[in-house]
Write a protein that holds these residues in place. Sequence first.
Motif, short mmCIF file in Angstrom:
data_model
loop_
_atom_site.label_atom_id
_atom_site.label_comp_id
_atom_site.label_asym_id
_atom_site.label_seq_id
_atom_site.Cartn_x
_atom_site.Cartn_y
_atom_site.Cartn_z
N PRO A 54 0.80 -1.24 0.00
CA PRO A 54 0.00 0.00 0.00
C PRO A 54 0.82 1.28 0.00
O PRO A 54 0.28 2.36 -0.17
N THR A 55 2.13 1.18 0.22
CA THR A 55 2.95 2.38 0.34
C THR A 55 3.38 2.90 -1.03
O THR A 55 3.30 2.21 -2.04
N ASN A 56 3.85 4.15 -1.04
CA ASN A 56 4.33 4.77 -2.28
C ASN A 56 5.58 4.06 -2.78
O ASN A 56 6.42 3.62 -1.99
N GLN A 57 5.69 3.97 -4.10
CA GLN A 57 6.87 3.38 -4.72
C GLN A 57 7.74 4.48 -5.30
O GLN A 57 7.24 5.49 -5.79
N GLU A 58 9.05 4.26 -5.25
CA GLU A 58 9.98 5.28 -5.74
C GLU A 58 10.14 5.18 -7.25
O GLU A 58 10.54 4.15 -7.78
N VAL A 59 9.82 6.26 -7.92
CA VAL A 59 10.06 6.39 -9.36
C VAL A 59 10.98 7.59 -9.54
O VAL A 59 10.64 8.71 -9.16
N GLY A 60 12.16 7.35 -10.10
CA GLY A 60 13.16 8.40 -10.20
C GLY A 60 12.97 9.31 -11.40
O GLY A 60 12.29 8.95 -12.38
N ASN A 61 13.55 10.50 -11.31
CA ASN A 61 13.55 11.45 -12.43
C ASN A 61 14.85 11.30 -13.21
O ASN A 61 15.93 11.38 -12.62
N PRO A 62 14.79 11.10 -14.51
CA PRO A 62 16.02 11.16 -15.31
C PRO A 62 16.68 12.52 -15.17
O PRO A 62 16.02 13.51 -14.80
N SER A 63 17.95 12.60 -15.49
CA SER A 63 18.69 13.85 -15.30
C SER A 63 18.09 15.00 -16.09
O SER A 63 18.09 16.15 -15.64
N TRP A 64 17.54 14.70 -17.28
CA TRP A 64 17.01 15.76 -18.13
C TRP A 64 15.64 16.26 -17.66
O TRP A 64 15.11 17.23 -18.21
N MET A 65 15.06 15.62 -16.64
CA MET A 65 13.80 16.09 -16.07
C MET A 65 13.98 16.65 -14.66
O MET A 65 13.00 16.93 -13.98
N SER A 66 15.22 16.82 -14.23
CA SER A 66 15.49 17.30 -12.87
C SER A 66 15.88 18.77 -12.90
O SER A 66 16.43 19.26 -13.89
N GLY A 67 15.61 19.46 -11.80
CA GLY A 67 16.02 20.85 -11.67
C GLY A 67 15.02 21.82 -12.26
O GLY A 67 13.90 21.46 -12.65
N SER A 68 15.43 23.08 -12.34
CA SER A 68 14.57 24.14 -12.84
C SER A 68 15.43 25.22 -13.47
O SER A 68 16.66 25.21 -13.34
N PHE A 69 14.78 26.17 -14.12
CA PHE A 69 15.49 27.32 -14.67
C PHE A 69 14.58 28.53 -14.58
O PHE A 69 13.36 28.41 -14.42
N ALA A 70 15.20 29.70 -14.66
CA ALA A 70 14.45 30.96 -14.57
C ALA A 70 14.22 31.52 -15.97
O ALA A 70 15.12 31.52 -16.81
N LEU A 71 13.02 31.99 -16.20
CA LEU A 71 12.67 32.65 -17.46
C LEU A 71 12.06 33.99 -17.09
O LEU A 71 10.88 34.08 -16.75
N GLY A 72 12.90 35.05 -17.11
CA GLY A 72 12.44 36.32 -16.59
C GLY A 72 12.20 36.18 -15.09
O GLY A 72 13.09 35.81 -14.33
N GLY A 73 11.00 36.47 -14.66
CA GLY A 73 10.64 36.31 -13.26
C GLY A 73 9.94 35.00 -12.97
O GLY A 73 9.43 34.80 -11.86
N LEU A 74 9.90 34.08 -13.96
CA LEU A 74 9.23 32.80 -13.77
C LEU A 74 10.24 31.73 -13.37
O LEU A 74 11.39 31.74 -13.81
N THR A 75 9.79 30.80 -12.55
CA THR A 75 10.59 29.62 -12.21
C THR A 75 9.91 28.41 -12.85
O THR A 75 8.77 28.10 -12.53
N ILE A 76 10.61 27.76 -13.75
CA ILE A 76 10.02 26.66 -14.52
C ILE A 76 10.83 25.40 -14.24
O ILE A 76 12.04 25.38 -14.45
N THR A 77 10.16 24.38 -13.74
CA THR A 77 10.81 23.10 -13.50
C THR A 77 10.83 22.28 -14.79
O THR A 77 9.88 22.31 -15.57
#
Length: 534
Positions: A357-380
């Motif tokens: 019944p517990t949550n299972q770990e599904v990882g993020n590939p490197s190209w889907m990790s992190g975020s970047f700024a676009l002007g004043g927006l933060t986009i993951t």
Amino acid sequence: MLRFFLSTLLLMLSLAAPSMAQSDPTSLFNALGKADFKQAEDVIGQLAASADPRIVPALQAFGEGDLYVRKADGAVFIAKPAGADLALIDPVTGASAGEAPKSAVTKIKVNNTLRRAIRSALGGLTLLSPDRAVRLAAAQAVLQSPSAENLELVEAALAAETDKQVKARMEEARAVSVLASDRSVEEKRASIATVASLGGREAIGILMSVSANLDAGLKPDVDAAIAGIESKLLFWDMGQNIWYGLSLGSVLLLAAIGLAITFGVMGIINMAHGEMVMIGAYSTFMVQQVIRSHYPDLFDWSLAIALPVAFLVTGAVGLVIERGVIRFLYGRPLETLLATWGISLILQQTIRTIFGPTNQEVGNPSWMSGSFALGGLTITWNRLWIVLFSLTIFFALLALMKRSAFGLQMRAVTQNRRMASSMGIRTPWVDAFTFALGSGIAGIAGVALSQIDNVSPNLGQAYIIDSFMVVVFGGVGNLWGTFVGALSLGVLNKFLEPSVGAVLGKILVLVLIILFIQKRPRGLFALKGRAIEA
């Protein structure tokens, strides 16, 4: 004559002793052993003014609570655990000074004010580092902790800096240091403009922190700068809400697009649609488990591998459900609803039995990790890729519906089932494969949702009601209606949440949809066909 010379030399040494002691890092560190918090802050300033890079490890240890004073002689050391005792390290040279029992030393206390002073001092001391990343981090540290003591160091580092990005950050660090110093009013006014150009809440915090010590004549400049930043923030906050709404809408589109097909073609209220999403997410989990165990180098490709796997698995499950249960219940919507609800419970319990019944770990590939700024927006990156993926699936499905023979048969059955059957179209198989297609797309949605949500047996339940609202609002069976409905509801939710809360926001959206359906029972984009118009 000799006596006069010796007395003169002793006098000169006695006059020079205070300044020599002040510039000696060892004596300054030893002074920390008997200093209170205010005195310790002054000592940190003197250490920073020494510009001696050897003291960086000791200041870092002080900030982490690893600086101790020896009771016997008041000498201060960096101390690290060494079994039952502590290993003592000279704070300036870094040389070992032996070991001491814990009872022989006392930890030098540090509070948040001292930690800020330490960060500021470390920033100034590392501004001339040969490592670009260290210089950038140092300039950022000075920027966040304005201090007049760092001004000369910042200006020296700025004069020697050649990297454009680091230099720009150092100019901003110099501006905040000027505001904390006793420089001229004109120079401080220019620095206020520089800090204001940073934008964001960080700049407001800096201006507010230094405003108390500024001349009264500069207060209007500070107030005007803060007002200008806040007006820009209001604009960017609105843009951020729109982005969050589009992001949520793309998730709703993925979850609802398969339901739009099955509900539109067959008129079936499929309460097990959320479980297809859940099975797709667990398919992703299984693919990643195999890759982690046998092919770890392929982890960044795990989602690309999981997409066809999830589509085939959930499509097969959907085909079995349609052939085994649903085909006997056409024209009986209440029985279909109850049957699919029972199927959803069976699928949930099956997953609980297999995976727990517990949550299972599904990882993020490197190209889907992190975020970047676009002007004043933060986009993951994960949200951005999901938006692009949703659009790709939508237009691929649209092409399938408009350009393929199977899509033509689906549209024919949707618009007039009897006429399609009389023209030789095998409507039962169109129903079966349409249901399998909708289930497969739900599985693909599960792959995407595994990157932003918990993978658990209840994953699909969070999206089933919203999916039905999207389909009904947009127009049953109309893909463009589903597209517009998902994005509209996503943006509306995100604008309502800050003012009324998430739960009340959803209730208001539901009420608005009910009122809308009273006026337009067929939704935004109603399908046209003889069977509907009759």
